[in-house]
Write a protein that holds these residues in place. Structure first.
Motif, mmCIF file in Angstrom:
data_model
loop_
_atom_site.group_PDB
_atom_site.id
_atom_site.type_symbol
_atom_site.label_atom_id
_atom_site.label_comp_id
_atom_site.label_asym_id
_atom_site.label_seq_id
_atom_site.Cartn_x
_atom_site.Cartn_y
_atom_site.Cartn_z
ATOM 1 N N ALA A 194 0.836 -1.186 0.079
ATOM 2 C CA ALA A 194 -0.071 -0.045 -0.022
ATOM 3 C C ALA A 194 1.098 1.366 -0.017
ATOM 4 O O ALA A 194 0.639 2.273 -0.897
ATOM 5 C CB ALA A 194 -0.994 0.149 1.264
ATOM 6 N N ARG A 195 2.131 1.206 0.733
ATOM 7 C CA ARG A 195 3.040 2.372 0.780
ATOM 8 C C ARG A 195 3.470 2.743 -0.636
ATOM 9 O O ARG A 195 3.361 3.645 -1.157
ATOM 10 C CB ARG A 195 4.049 2.126 1.786
ATOM 11 C CG ARG A 195 4.894 3.224 2.096
ATOM 12 C CD ARG A 195 5.976 3.060 3.113
ATOM 13 N NE ARG A 195 6.880 2.119 2.344
ATOM 14 C CZ ARG A 195 7.258 1.095 3.035
ATOM 15 N NH1 ARG A 195 6.867 0.851 4.395
ATOM 16 N NH2 ARG A 195 8.234 0.181 2.736
ATOM 17 N N VAL A 196 3.918 1.600 -1.425
ATOM 18 C CA VAL A 196 4.371 1.898 -2.679
ATOM 19 C C VAL A 196 3.234 2.437 -3.696
ATOM 20 O O VAL A 196 3.346 3.256 -4.468
ATOM 21 C CB VAL A 196 5.013 0.557 -3.404
ATOM 22 C CG1 VAL A 196 5.167 0.901 -4.695
ATOM 23 C CG2 VAL A 196 6.230 0.335 -2.377
ATOM 24 N N ARG A 197 2.136 1.835 -3.492
ATOM 25 C CA ARG A 197 0.892 2.393 -4.337
ATOM 26 C C ARG A 197 0.780 3.631 -4.226
ATOM 27 O O ARG A 197 0.748 4.691 -5.262
ATOM 28 C CB ARG A 197 -0.150 1.302 -4.075
ATOM 29 C CG ARG A 197 -0.207 0.271 -4.781
ATOM 30 C CD ARG A 197 -1.654 -0.467 -4.751
ATOM 31 N NE ARG A 197 -2.222 -0.715 -3.869
ATOM 32 C CZ ARG A 197 -2.156 -1.759 -3.009
ATOM 33 N NH1 ARG A 197 -1.620 -2.767 -3.088
ATOM 34 N NH2 ARG A 197 -2.841 -1.578 -1.627
ATOM 35 N N ALA A 198 0.693 4.187 -2.902
ATOM 36 C CA ALA A 198 0.436 5.520 -2.743
ATOM 37 C C ALA A 198 1.470 6.526 -3.182
ATOM 38 O O ALA A 198 1.316 7.399 -3.351
ATOM 39 C CB ALA A 198 0.465 5.764 -0.831
ATOM 40 N N ARG A 199 2.780 6.158 -2.920
ATOM 41 C CA ARG A 199 3.999 6.855 -3.623
ATOM 42 C C ARG A 199 3.739 6.898 -5.072
ATOM 43 O O ARG A 199 4.347 7.976 -5.527
ATOM 44 C CB ARG A 199 5.228 6.068 -2.988
ATOM 45 C CG ARG A 199 5.567 6.690 -1.715
ATOM 46 C CD ARG A 199 6.692 5.936 -1.132
ATOM 47 N NE ARG A 199 7.156 6.296 0.458
ATOM 48 C CZ ARG A 199 8.092 5.874 0.839
ATOM 49 N NH1 ARG A 199 8.760 4.778 0.428
ATOM 50 N NH2 ARG A 199 8.142 6.042 2.277
ATOM 51 N N LEU A 200 3.179 6.252 -5.716
ATOM 52 C CA LEU A 200 3.241 6.032 -7.178
ATOM 53 C C LEU A 200 1.929 6.703 -7.541
ATOM 54 O O LEU A 200 1.838 7.044 -8.767
ATOM 55 C CB LEU A 200 3.362 4.643 -7.716
ATOM 56 C CG LEU A 200 4.515 4.040 -7.264
ATOM 57 C CD1 LEU A 200 4.365 2.546 -8.056
ATOM 58 C CD2 LEU A 200 5.667 4.695 -8.043
ATOM 59 N N GLY A 201 1.125 7.007 -6.660
ATOM 60 C CA GLY A 201 -0.153 7.665 -6.835
ATOM 61 C C GLY A 201 -1.091 6.509 -7.748
ATOM 62 O O GLY A 201 -2.056 7.070 -8.392
ATOM 63 N N LEU A 202 -0.927 5.592 -7.195
ATOM 64 C CA LEU A 202 -2.049 4.475 -7.917
ATOM 65 C C LEU A 202 -3.204 4.021 -7.079
ATOM 66 O O LEU A 202 -4.231 3.437 -7.591
ATOM 67 C CB LEU A 202 -1.018 2.961 -7.937
ATOM 68 C CG LEU A 202 -0.270 3.124 -9.251
ATOM 69 C CD1 LEU A 202 0.880 1.856 -9.005
ATOM 70 C CD2 LEU A 202 -0.794 3.054 -10.296
ATOM 71 N N GLY A 203 -3.355 4.602 -5.749
ATOM 72 C CA GLY A 203 -4.342 4.403 -4.852
ATOM 73 C C GLY A 203 -4.522 2.741 -4.816
ATOM 74 O O GLY A 203 -3.458 2.233 -4.440
ATOM 75 N N ASN A 204 -5.929 2.184 -5.072
ATOM 76 C CA ASN A 204 -5.932 0.967 -5.150
ATOM 77 C C ASN A 204 -5.859 0.104 -6.312
ATOM 78 O O ASN A 204 -6.201 -1.060 -6.680
ATOM 79 C CB ASN A 204 -7.430 0.467 -4.525
ATOM 80 C CG ASN A 204 -7.273 0.851 -2.993
ATOM 81 O OD1 ASN A 204 -6.568 0.790 -2.398
ATOM 82 N ND2 ASN A 204 -8.571 1.435 -2.834
ATOM 83 N N SER A 205 -5.213 0.680 -7.704
ATOM 84 C CA SER A 205 -5.329 0.350 -8.948
ATOM 85 C C SER A 205 -4.163 -0.850 -8.861
ATOM 86 O O SER A 205 -3.139 -0.745 -8.304
ATOM 87 C CB SER A 205 -4.820 1.372 -9.859
ATOM 88 O OG SER A 205 -5.757 2.535 -9.774
ATOM 89 N N THR A 206 -4.386 -1.712 -9.665
ATOM 90 C CA THR A 206 -3.653 -2.803 -10.013
ATOM 91 C C THR A 206 -2.470 -2.324 -11.079
ATOM 92 O O THR A 206 -2.922 -1.517 -11.751
ATOM 93 C CB THR A 206 -4.314 -4.094 -10.579
ATOM 94 O OG1 THR A 206 -5.015 -3.841 -11.645
ATOM 95 C CG2 THR A 206 -5.174 -4.930 -9.291
ATOM 96 N N TYR A 207 -1.561 -3.253 -11.071
ATOM 97 C CA TYR A 207 -0.447 -2.950 -12.142
ATOM 98 C C TYR A 207 0.245 -3.871 -12.402
ATOM 99 O O TYR A 207 0.741 -4.788 -11.651
ATOM 100 C CB TYR A 207 0.497 -1.646 -11.646
ATOM 101 C CG TYR A 207 1.373 -1.866 -10.307
ATOM 102 C CD1 TYR A 207 2.627 -2.452 -10.418
ATOM 103 C CD2 TYR A 207 0.684 -1.593 -9.037
ATOM 104 C CE1 TYR A 207 3.249 -2.695 -9.227
ATOM 105 C CE2 TYR A 207 1.475 -2.179 -7.905
ATOM 106 C CZ TYR A 207 2.737 -2.602 -8.121
ATOM 107 O OH TYR A 207 3.330 -2.849 -7.083
ATOM 108 N N VAL A 208 1.066 -3.786 -13.603
ATOM 109 C CA VAL A 208 2.465 -4.697 -14.149
ATOM 110 C C VAL A 208 3.468 -3.727 -13.880
ATOM 111 O O VAL A 208 3.454 -2.641 -14.275
ATOM 112 C CB VAL A 208 2.121 -5.078 -15.577
ATOM 113 C CG1 VAL A 208 3.246 -5.849 -16.143
ATOM 114 C CG2 VAL A 208 0.795 -5.905 -15.782
ATOM 115 N N ALA A 209 4.656 -4.572 -13.413
ATOM 116 C CA ALA A 209 5.813 -4.067 -12.817
ATOM 117 C C ALA A 209 6.894 -4.342 -13.947
ATOM 118 O O ALA A 209 7.171 -5.463 -14.380
ATOM 119 C CB ALA A 209 6.121 -4.287 -11.412
ATOM 120 N N PHE A 210 7.737 -3.206 -14.375
ATOM 121 C CA PHE A 210 9.209 -3.555 -14.812
ATOM 122 C C PHE A 210 10.062 -2.853 -14.136
ATOM 123 O O PHE A 210 9.964 -1.752 -13.528
ATOM 124 C CB PHE A 210 9.179 -3.098 -16.318
ATOM 125 C CG PHE A 210 10.658 -3.148 -16.715
ATOM 126 C CD1 PHE A 210 11.115 -4.188 -17.330
ATOM 127 C CD2 PHE A 210 11.443 -2.121 -16.652
ATOM 128 C CE1 PHE A 210 12.321 -4.374 -17.773
ATOM 129 C CE2 PHE A 210 12.873 -1.875 -17.231
ATOM 130 C CZ PHE A 210 13.184 -3.145 -17.727
#
Length: 381
Positions: A194-210
């Motif tokens: 959750a901390r990383v999603r918040a720092r990236l501004g993703l909220g609760n959105s899912t994502y693919v990472a590289f």
């Protein structure tokens, strides 16, 4: 020297970059493991950039840590010093062996030399490097293969390519797989994610990472195009987050320009080291469709963070991933097909996450250190 006792080794750590990319992870991981066995008769001296003195002094309390001249922070000066100042330093510290961890080594060291050659892709994938870089590293690898008493490589694939392409002597090559810091790279908590999603501004959105350098060999443009194909028609499309150094692949910007406006692509640059488990382990998929690697440390680190990994079966990557990762091709259309299938199959993602996490435990820096010590002993004899 006592029979069976490793030689006194001078390790040249001046090539470690400030961003702690691949070579930094390798040198830090190796030195950290060596620090744990110094009491067993390993005699170490390390020359490093002044910015790394405190780090290595703390990491290696039983070793002699030597500051390099300030000028070697710049690559041309470092390469010149490597040929003149480094051999003199090896003599001053009484080194039985000099270890150069990044392709190049002194032509006249005054003692046996071991060199780490990280990959052969400058020969196998020449189109993915600019001319000056390709020319420099090809020459450096050829010279090191001739001059070094022993060559250390991170995979059997790299060893086999050097033998095939350069007619290298297989009896002088040692394979030392990289390890992973299992404290730094671990299955993250929900709070870390959750901390990383918040720092990236993703909220609760899912994502693919590289996570990696933006070099042509990493195939980021086709990852972008494949991701867009895989998610464009979904009601709630996962974002794509491309983290790491900026690199020099101009095609990335062209691929970004093709992304449909309703999709979200983030390029945050370098992430905090402590955020990497949450970033990797919090992704639906960690994607790394490289054209070829000497080892593939990014996929090992993602596996250690319990991320389902999608990569290619090129060069060393199957040695690292085994049956614990999903494979695709380098083609954007196939990446899209295979990524979509993985996104649609939660059970497979969970299975890969567990298998990758378990397999990552087999790769330790302590095992890598043991191979290095054996190579140094062979070089001395």
């Amino acid at each position: 020297m006592t029979a069976g006792r490793p030689p006194r080794v001078l390790i040249d750590a001046t090539s470690v970059p400030a961003d702690r990319g691949g070579v930094g992870r390798y040198v830090d991981g190796l030195l950290g493991a060596l620090g744990k066995v110094c009491g067993s008769g390993v005699e170490l001296a390390v020359v490093s950039l002044r910015t790394d003195l405190e780090r290595y002094t703390r990491m290696l309390p039983g070793a002699e840590i030597i500051p390099a001249p300030a000028a070697v922070a710049h690559r041309p000066a470092r390469l010149a010093w490597e040929q003149t100042g480094l051999p003199l330093l090896a003599q001053q510290v009484g080194a039985h062996v000099l270890h150069s961890p990044f392709y190049t080594c002194p032509l006249r060291a005054g003692c046996p030399v071991t060199v780490t050659v990280h990959d052969a892709t400058f020969f196998t994938e020449p189109e993915h490097y600019d001319k000056s870089r390709r020319t420099f590293f090809r020459s450096a690898i050829k010279t090191s293969m001739r001059r070094a008493n022993r060559v250390i490589v991170p995979s059997k694939a790299t060893r086999d390519e050097l033998i095939r392409l350069l007619d290298a002597d297989p009896t002088r090559i040692d394979v030392a797989y990289h390890g992973v810091d299992h404290d730094a790279f671990h299955a993250p908590s929900e709070e870390e994610k959750a901390r990383v999603r918040a720092r990236l501004g993703l909220g609760n959105s899912t994502y693919v990472a590289f996570l990696g350098a933006k070099e042509p060999r990493k195939n980021v443009p086709n990852l972008i195009r494949g991701w867009a194909r895989a998610v464009a028609d979904r009601a709630d499309p996962p974002a794509l987050v491309i983290a790491g150094g900026q690199g020099h692949d101009d095609d990335i910007d062209r691929a970004v320009a093709e992304v449909p406006s309703h999709l979200r692509l983030l390029r945050p640059g370098y992430l905090r080291y402590g955020d990497l488990p949450g970033f990797l382990g919090g992704a639906l998929v960690a994607a790394y469709p490289s054209y070829g690697e000497g080892f593939g440390l990014p996929i090992l680190e993602a596996m250690a963070c319990a991320a389902p990994v999608l990569t290619t079966p090129r060069l060393s990557l199957p040695e690292v991933g085994g049956d614990a990762v999903a494979y695709t091709s380098e083609d954007a259309e196939q990446i899209g097909t295979d990524l979509a299938a993985l996104l649609d199959d939660e059970q497979r993602r969970l299975s890969l996450a567990k298998a990758g996490f378990d397999r990552a435990k087999e790769f330790t820096w302590e095992s890598s250190a043991e191979v290095h010590i054996a190579a140094w002993s062979r070089a001395r004899s």
